[in-house]
Design a protein around this motif. Structure first.
Motif, PDB file in Angstrom:
ATOM      1  N   ASP A 111       7.555  -1.688  -5.494  1.00  0.00           N
ATOM      2  CA  ASP A 111       7.874  -1.748  -4.061  1.00  0.00           C
ATOM      3  C   ASP A 111       7.226  -0.606  -3.295  1.00  0.00           C
ATOM      4  O   ASP A 111       7.148  -0.640  -2.068  1.00  0.00           O
ATOM      5  CB  ASP A 111       9.404  -1.639  -3.855  1.00  0.00           C
ATOM      6  N   ASP A 112       6.752   0.425  -4.020  1.00  0.00           N
ATOM      7  CA  ASP A 112       6.238   1.613  -3.319  1.00  0.00           C
ATOM      8  C   ASP A 112       4.883   1.342  -2.682  1.00  0.00           C
ATOM      9  O   ASP A 112       4.098   0.543  -3.174  1.00  0.00           O
ATOM     10  CB  ASP A 112       6.032   2.796  -4.290  1.00  0.00           C
ATOM     11  N   TYR A 113       4.642   2.121  -1.628  1.00  0.00           N
ATOM     12  CA  TYR A 113       3.329   2.074  -0.966  1.00  0.00           C
ATOM     13  C   TYR A 113       2.320   2.790  -1.861  1.00  0.00           C
ATOM     14  O   TYR A 113       2.592   3.882  -2.364  1.00  0.00           O
ATOM     15  CB  TYR A 113       3.436   2.774   0.397  1.00  0.00           C
ATOM     16  N   SER A 139      -2.438  -8.503  -6.456  1.00  0.00           N
ATOM     17  CA  SER A 139      -1.092  -7.946  -6.307  1.00  0.00           C
ATOM     18  C   SER A 139      -0.196  -8.868  -5.482  1.00  0.00           C
ATOM     19  O   SER A 139       1.028  -8.741  -5.526  1.00  0.00           O
ATOM     20  CB  SER A 139      -1.165  -6.583  -5.600  1.00  0.00           C
ATOM     21  N   GLY A 140      -0.836  -9.755  -4.726  1.00  0.00           N
ATOM     22  CA  GLY A 140      -0.065 -10.635  -3.855  1.00  0.00           C
ATOM     23  C   GLY A 140       0.543  -9.871  -2.673  1.00  0.00           C
ATOM     24  O   GLY A 140       1.434 -10.363  -1.989  1.00  0.00           O
ATOM     25  N   LYS A 141       0.041  -8.647  -2.419  1.00  0.00           N
ATOM     26  CA  LYS A 141       0.615  -7.819  -1.345  1.00  0.00           C
ATOM     27  C   LYS A 141      -0.076  -8.080  -0.006  1.00  0.00           C
ATOM     28  O   LYS A 141      -1.193  -8.590   0.040  1.00  0.00           O
ATOM     29  CB  LYS A 141       0.476  -6.338  -1.706  1.00  0.00           C
ATOM     30  N   VAL A 146      -0.573  -1.868   1.053  1.00  0.00           N
ATOM     31  CA  VAL A 146      -1.484  -1.057   0.232  1.00  0.00           C
ATOM     32  C   VAL A 146      -2.518  -0.395   1.157  1.00  0.00           C
ATOM     33  O   VAL A 146      -3.042  -1.043   2.070  1.00  0.00           O
ATOM     34  CB  VAL A 146      -2.282  -1.913  -0.794  1.00  0.00           C
ATOM     35  N   GLY A 147      -2.802   0.863   0.897  1.00  0.00           N
ATOM     36  CA  GLY A 147      -3.805   1.552   1.709  1.00  0.00           C
ATOM     37  C   GLY A 147      -5.096   1.737   0.914  1.00  0.00           C
ATOM     38  O   GLY A 147      -5.093   1.721  -0.327  1.00  0.00           O
ATOM     39  N   PHE A 148      -6.212   1.933   1.627  1.00  0.00           N
ATOM     40  CA  PHE A 148      -7.499   2.109   0.944  1.00  0.00           C
ATOM     41  C   PHE A 148      -8.232   3.322   1.502  1.00  0.00           C
ATOM     42  O   PHE A 148      -8.149   3.611   2.699  1.00  0.00           O
ATOM     43  CB  PHE A 148      -8.354   0.840   1.100  1.00  0.00           C
ATOM     44  N   CYS A 149      -8.930   3.990   0.621  1.00  0.00           N
ATOM     45  CA  CYS A 149      -9.686   5.172   1.031  1.00  0.00           C
ATOM     46  C   CYS A 149     -10.981   5.241   0.239  1.00  0.00           C
ATOM     47  O   CYS A 149     -11.012   4.876  -0.942  1.00  0.00           O
ATOM     48  CB  CYS A 149      -8.848   6.428   0.745  1.00  0.00           C
TER      49      CYS A 149
END
Ligand code: UGA
Length: 465
Positions: A111-113, A139-141, A146-149
């Motif tokens: 559940d975490d970001y 992930s199906g999220k 979800v963040g990207f860098c």
């Protein structure tokens, strides 16, 4: 905050150890069990000055596993530092895609970001156009979960630990302000002033532009050097020195002139090698072709680099009218302080000579075992440079190992045959040229005026007649 680092090559391992050194809990992921065992014992699987000591110092904050799923689930930030092998035309993203799939699968039930960071060198739009869709699909999220860098690395092999611990810049190409906040926390042990925030695609482009610019400087220097070699009495070192004194290049602050490190790239040599410049410039060139950009400059710099090696080789061969029987190559590491021999000028010169039926002796201080893996039994291997030069018609000094400077020219002359010649490809011994060292010629430097090197380099049709 917990951080997972996918891949323990020189970028992944230095990053993991460097972040652990600022108090972060880091878990490395690698499926090479031999590497895992070594790192667990505090032994670095790669040769990089200072890395063993830093690894040992931070072992308690550093875990390593081959179980990617558990490491990813337990972490807030997952850094991808896997290899992007080059097929001669473009980079292969299969390890990146695989890591993205594993991350997606692993975070499916959490559940975490999470923030997924790409540290591997990748062409523009890989983070947002390739990694992000794979992670989201597996992930199906949703986008906001979800963040990207994209966080390119600017480590120099041989100085990687120093570069990581005291970075000149930390580029964070982030997909949202939330990602920026988390990434600032990842790097909170480093100078805030070094942090540059941008978007992921710009970050990818910064990395390629930085390496292409340095490679361009090297090729530019080599072309200028070739012109200088045709001008009697003109030393390219002096020419570059005159350019470097431009205050736009080396500003005078107070009464002191600041000479930038970039000045060291403005110098004649044997061309660039290693795992980064050749690959990155070619990858950018092929990427730009896809965009229909006319890339003559990148083509040109690659061409100069390829032909510089042949040029340096022929500088030596000319003395023997192309009939040298044996050469010695001093330095097979692509540069000092590394055992990396990928795209190494020294190895390529050895291969060129072998291709012409010339015997080859090679010497290096740390790279011999990697060199053996490439050249096998075709060449002779030496630890001692003075043994390697025995019987050689031409000695190419290809890696500027500082240890060579401890050898006197008298010792070199004693061990080199009477008719032999030394091609000092990076002007390592330039301070000694005034002594009319009989054996030595320097790339980009005039031949000794009254020296005994009697042949001319001025016969390619473009010089002064
Ligand atoms: C290079 C960049 O310098 C790093 O900033 C970057 O992070 C790294 O690539 C990467 O992309 O991972 P590196 O390949 O370790 O680092 O080595 P450099 O010291 O830049 O040298 C690259 C090549 O250029 C070597 O073959 C070196 O001998 C050659 N070179 C360097 C010259 O021919 N002339 C010079 O004046 C300097």
């Amino acid at each position: 905050m917990k951080i997972a680092v996918f891949g323990t090559g020189y970028v992944g391992l230095v990053t993991a150890v460097g972040l652990a050194n600022t108090g972060k809990k880091v878990i490395c992921i690698d499926n090479d069990l031999e590497k895992v065992e070594k790192i667990r014992k505090g032994i670095s699987p790669i040769y990089e000055p200072g890395l063993d000591a830093l690894l040992l110092k931070n072992l308690e904050r550093l875990a390593i596993t081959s179980n990617a799923a558990d490491a990813i689930t337990a972490s807030d930030v997952i850094i991808i530092a896997v290899g992007t092998p080059f097929d001669g035309n473009r980079i292969d993203l299969s390890y990146i895609r695989q890591a993205a799939r594993e991350i997606g699968e692993a975070i499916k039930n959490t559940d975490d970001y999470k923030v997924v960071v790409v540290k591997s060198t990748v062409v523009p739009d890989t983070t947002m156009g390739v990694v992000r869709p794979i992670v989201l699909e597996h992930s199906g999220k949703q986008e906001e979960e979800v963040g990207f860098c994209m966080n390119p690395e600017f480590l120099r092999e041989g100085n990687a630990v120093e570069d990581f611990l005291d970075p000149d810049r930390i580029v964070l190409g982030v997909s949202s302000p939330e990602v920026e906040a988390m990434m600032r926390e990842v790097y909170d042990g480093y100078r805030d002033s070094a942090i540059l925030i941008t978007n992921p695609t710009t970050a990818e482009m910064i990395k390629y532009t930085a390496n292409s610019f340095l490679a361009l400087t090297i090729s530019f220097s080599n072309e200028i050097a070739r012109i200088c070699e045709n001008l009697p009495g003109v030393d390219s070192e002096e020419v570059f020195n005159g350019v470097i004194h431009d205050k736009r290049f080396s500003p005078i602050i107070g009464k002191e002139r600041i000479t930038p490190q970039l000045a060291s790239y403005l110098r004649a040599g044997v061309g660039f090698g290693g795992s980064c410049f050749p690959k990155d410039v070619k990858a950018l060139r092929s990427f730009s072709k896809g965009l229909k950009v006319d890339g003559k400059l990148l083509d040109g710099l690659l061409h100069i680099n390829e032909t510089q090696l042949e040029h340096v080789f022929s500088m030596g061969l000319k003395k023997f009218s192309g009939k040298a029987r044996r050469i010695a190559v001093l330095g097979t590491a692509f540069k000092p302080n590394t055992d990396d021999v990928r795209e190494s000028p020294g190895v390529k010169l050895a291969q060129m000579a072998l291709g012409q039926g010339i015997q080859v002796a090679v010497q290096d201080y740390v790279a011999l075992s990697n060199t053996k893996a490439l050249l096998g039994a075709q060449v002779e291997y030496y630890d001692d440079p003075l043994e390697a030069v025995e019987g050689a018609d031409i000695v190419f000094v290809t890696t500027i190992w500082p240890q060579y400077l401890d050898i006197s020219e008298e010792d070199f002359e004693k061990h080199m045959p009477e008719q032999a010649i030394m091609v000092d490809t990076r002007s390592h011994f330039k301070e000694r040229k005034a002594k009319k060292w009989r054996h030595r010629i320097g790339v980009g430097q005039p031949l000794p005026v009254n020296g005994e090197v009697e042949y001319s380099l001025r016969n390619n049709g473009y010089g002064i007649h």
